[in-house]
Write a protein that holds these residues in place. Structure first.
Motif, PDB file in Angstrom:
ATOM      1  N   VAL A  51       0.875  -1.172   0.000  1.00 30.40           N
ATOM      2  CA  VAL A  51       0.000   0.000   0.000  1.00 30.40           C
ATOM      3  C   VAL A  51       0.915   1.224   0.000  1.00 30.40           C
ATOM      4  CG1 VAL A  51      -1.845   1.231   1.207  1.00 30.40           C
ATOM      5  CG2 VAL A  51      -1.748  -1.282   1.283  1.00 30.40           C
ATOM      6  N   MET A  52       0.936   1.952  -1.118  1.00 35.45           N
ATOM      7  CA  MET A  52       1.920   3.014  -1.302  1.00 35.45           C
ATOM      8  C   MET A  52       1.250   4.330  -1.673  1.00 35.45           C
ATOM      9  SD  MET A  52       4.951   0.967  -3.361  1.00 35.45           S
ATOM     10  CE  MET A  52       3.962   0.587  -4.794  1.00 35.45           C
ATOM     11  N   PRO A  53       1.927   5.459  -1.442  1.00 31.20           N
ATOM     12  CA  PRO A  53       1.394   6.742  -1.919  1.00 31.20           C
ATOM     13  C   PRO A  53       1.243   6.718  -3.429  1.00 31.20           C
ATOM     14  CG  PRO A  53       3.311   7.077  -0.487  1.00 31.20           C
ATOM     15  CD  PRO A  53       3.243   5.615  -0.789  1.00 31.20           C
ATOM     16  N   GLY A  54       0.162   7.292  -3.941  1.00 29.17           N
ATOM     17  CA  GLY A  54       0.000   7.396  -5.387  1.00 29.17           C
ATOM     18  C   GLY A  54       1.180   8.115  -6.007  1.00 29.17           C
ATOM     19  N   GLY A  55       1.537   7.707  -7.200  1.00 26.90           N
ATOM     20  CA  GLY A  55       2.665   8.332  -7.876  1.00 26.90           C
ATOM     21  C   GLY A  55       2.396   9.782  -8.238  1.00 26.90           C
ATOM     22  N   ILE A  56       3.445  10.566  -8.264  1.00 31.22           N
ATOM     23  CA  ILE A  56       3.380  11.955  -8.734  1.00 31.22           C
ATOM     24  C   ILE A  56       4.319  12.061  -9.927  1.00 31.22           C
ATOM     25  CG2 ILE A  56       3.634  14.394  -8.165  1.00 31.22           C
ATOM     26  CD1 ILE A  56       3.498  13.589  -5.198  1.00 31.22           C
TER      27      ILE A  56
END
Length: 472
Positions: A51-56
Motif C-alpha cells: 500500500v503506497m502513496p499514489g505516484g506523482i
C-alpha cells in the motif's frame, strides 16, 4: 463513502510496516492495526499487497500545442491513463508563446485542465522577458500557488530562454521563493547541428540523436548550474538523460549547491538503437528531446538515482500519433517531439528497479512520489501514507505481471515506447481523492474529479529546501 484498506504492507519513503488504512472525505483518517470499518465503508482486502502513496509525475504535457499540432492525450485521457498505472497527481506545464502574457497562458491551461481525472498542478515557463513577466511571476506565486518556473534552453527561434532571461528569471524566482527549472540543451548548438545534418542529406529520425549529443546537454546543465550558483538559487534539472549532465549535478551537490535532478523512465530503460529502425513510424515514435542514449548512459543514470543525485522520476508524457510524426517524414527537425509513458512509469521502474535490486520498495516510493512532493512543497499532503494526507493511494501486487502494449493501454496515443515489455509488479487498485478509480483493470476515472493543487512558495530563502537537500 469511507474506504478501509485492510491487511496490506504500507510502504513510505522511510519504512514499510503492516497496517490498515482508513480513508474518508478525500483524506487518510488513520493508519494502524486492526482499524474498525465505519458503517457502509468499502473494505479492500490488501493481504499480500503493498500500500503506497499514489505516484506523482512531475513532468507531463497534456493537450500541448506544439509544432503546429496538439498532443493526442488531453487532461482527462492523460490523467485517466495515469490512474490506471498508479499515478494520482501530475505537474504539467504552462508554456506561453513569446510575448504572450504569463497570466493569459496560465488561465488558458487551467481551463483545459478542468476535465482532469487526477489532481494537477503547473510549472509555468518563462519564454521571454519584460516588466510584465516580472509582475506575472509574482501574481502566480502569491495568488495561484505556482512555485516553479520552467526555462527551455533549447528550441531556438521559438521558446528558447537565453542567458539574460535565465539570470532575470532565476533572480525573480529567488525573491519569490520559487524554484527555477531547466530543460538543459544548448539551443544554438542544436540548431547548428540540425542544419549541418540536413545539408549533408541526413533527414531521417536517425539524425535526431546526432543533432543533440550528450555534450550539448551537459554544457547547458553546467551553465544553468553556474548561473544558479552565482545567484544563490536552487535549481531543478528536468529529464537528465546522460552522464555529462548528471556529472554536472553531482559535482554541484558535492560542493553544497542545491541542485535536483529528474530522470525519465524511458531514459533508464530504452537505448538509442531505436532510431535505427528501418520503419519511419517506429523510429519517429521515439523522437523526443533529449533523445534516448546509449546503454552506458543508462547505467550512469541508474547510479545517479541510486546514489541520490537524481531525485525524481517522470515521463515527459507527450503523445503524438503516427500521422503527426509524419510531418517530419522528409525533415527530422519537423517531427513533433514527444513520447508517452504516464501509464507505464511505475510498472517499468518497479520491474527495472526493485526487481533487479537497484531500489528497495521505500526507495521506489521516494523516487516516484515522496521526493517530488518535498521538492515542490506539497509534502506531507502528497507523497506519504499518513493520517491527514490526501487519500491518493496505490495497491501494488509485486507478483503480478503484465505485457505493456499500445493495444491495451488507456492512453489515446497510437504508439508505446515500452511495447512488448513484460513487467512484474503492477497496480491492482488506485484511490484518488478518496475515490476508488481503478480496480483490477477496471478504470473508473471521472472527468473533473481532479483538483488543482496550489504549491506554496518556500520561506526563509529556501531554508526548507536546504534541509531537504541535506536529507536526500
Amino acid at each position: 463513502m469511507s474506504i478501509l484498506i485492510r491487511g496490506g504492507t504500507v510502504v513510505n519513503a522511510d519504512r514499510e510496516f503492516q497496517a490498515d488504512v482508513l480513508c474518508d472525505g478525500g483524506k487518510i483518517l488513520a493508519v494502524g492495526e486492526q482499524l474498525e470499518a465505519p458503517a457502509g465503508a468499502e473494505i479492500i482486502d490488501a493481504a499480500g499487497l503493498y500500500v503506497m502513496p499514489g505516484g506523482i509525475d512531475p513532468h507531463t504535457h497534456m493537450q500541448l500545442p506544439f509544432m503546429g499540432t496538439v498532443t493526442q492525450d488531453d487532461f482527462f485521457s492523460g490523467t485517466a491513463a495515469g490512474l490506471a498505472g498508479g499515478t494520482t497527481s501530475i505537474i504539467d506545464f504552462v508554456i506561453p508563446d513569446p510575448q504572450q502574457s504569463l497570466m493569459e497562458a496560465f488561465h488558458l491551461w487551467r481551463g483545459w485542465a478542468e476535465k482532469s481525472a487526477a489532481d494537477y498542478s503547473f510549472h509555468v515557463a518563462v519564454t521571454w522577458w519584460d516588466d510584465s513577466v516580472h509582475a506575472d511571476m509574482g501574481t502566480l506565486v502569491r495568488e495561484h500557488g505556482v512555485n516553479s518556473f520552467k526555462h527551455f534552453m533549447a528550441y531556438k527561434n521559438a521558446i528558447m530562454a537565453d542567458d539574460e532571461i535565465l539570470v532575470k528569471s532565476f533572480s525573480r524566482a529567488l525573491e519569490l521563493g520559487a524554484m527555477p527549472t531547466v530543460h538543459a540543451e544548448n539551443g544554438e548548438l542544436v540548431y547548428l547541428l540540425q542544419q549541418r545534418l540536413l545539408q549533408e542529406g541526413k533527414a531521417g529520425p536517425d539524425a535526431h540523436p546526432l543533432s543533440r549529443p550528450p555534450m550539448v546537454e551537459g554544457e547547458a546543465a553546467q551553465r544553468a548550474i553556474a548561473i544558479a550558483n552565482v545567484l544563490n538559487t536552487p535549481l531543478y534539472v528536468v529529464h537528465v538523460s546522460c552522464a555529462e549532465s548528471l556529472g554536472a549535478i553531482t559535482r554541484a551537490r558535492a560542493s553544497g549547491q542545491r541542485v535536483f535532478g529528474e530522470v525519465l523512465a524511458g531514459h533508464l530503460t530504452i537505448n538509442d538503437s531505436v532510431y535505427q529502425h528501418p520503419e519511419f513510424a517506429q523510429a519517429a515514435g521515439h523522437v523526443m528531446s533529449p533523445p534516448f542514449r546509449s546503454s552506458s548512459h543508462q547505467q550512469a543514470l541508474w547510479q545517479g538515482l541510486q546514489g541520490g543525485n537524481l531525485h525524481t522520476t517522470a515521463t515527459d508524457h507527450c503523445t503524438f500519433c503516427a500521422e503527426q510524426k509524419a510531418m517530419g517524414k522528409d525533415n527530422f527537425t519537423k517531427i513533433p517531439n514527444g513520447c508517452g509513458g504516464i501509464e507505464e512509469r511505475m510498472m517499468v521502474l518497479w520491474d527495472a528497479g526493485v526487481n533487479t535490486g537497484r531500489l528497495t520498495p521505500s526507495e521506489f516510493v521516494k523516487v516516484t512520489s515522496a521526493n517530488c512532493a518535498q521538492i515542490f512543497n506539497i509534502y506531507p499532503r502528497k507523497g506519504v501514507i499518513a493520517a491527514g494526507a490526501d487519500a491518493d493511494i496505490v495497491l501494488w501486487d509485486a507478483e503480478g505481471s503484465k505485457t505493456l502494449s499500445v493495444k491495451t493501454q488507456f492512453s489515446k496515443g497510437d504508439f508505446n515506447v515500452f511495447e512488448g515489455r513484460t513487467v512484474k509488479g503492477i497496480p491492482t487498485h488506485t484511490i484518488s481523492g478518496g475515490q476508488l478509480v481503478f480496480k483490477e483493470g477496471d478504470l473508473r476515472a471521472v472527468a473533473g474529479h481532479g483538483k488543482y493543487i496550489q504549491r506554496p512558495p518556500f520561506s526563509a530563502m529556501f531554508g526548507a529546501l536546504s534541509k531537504m537537500h541535506n536529507a536526500i
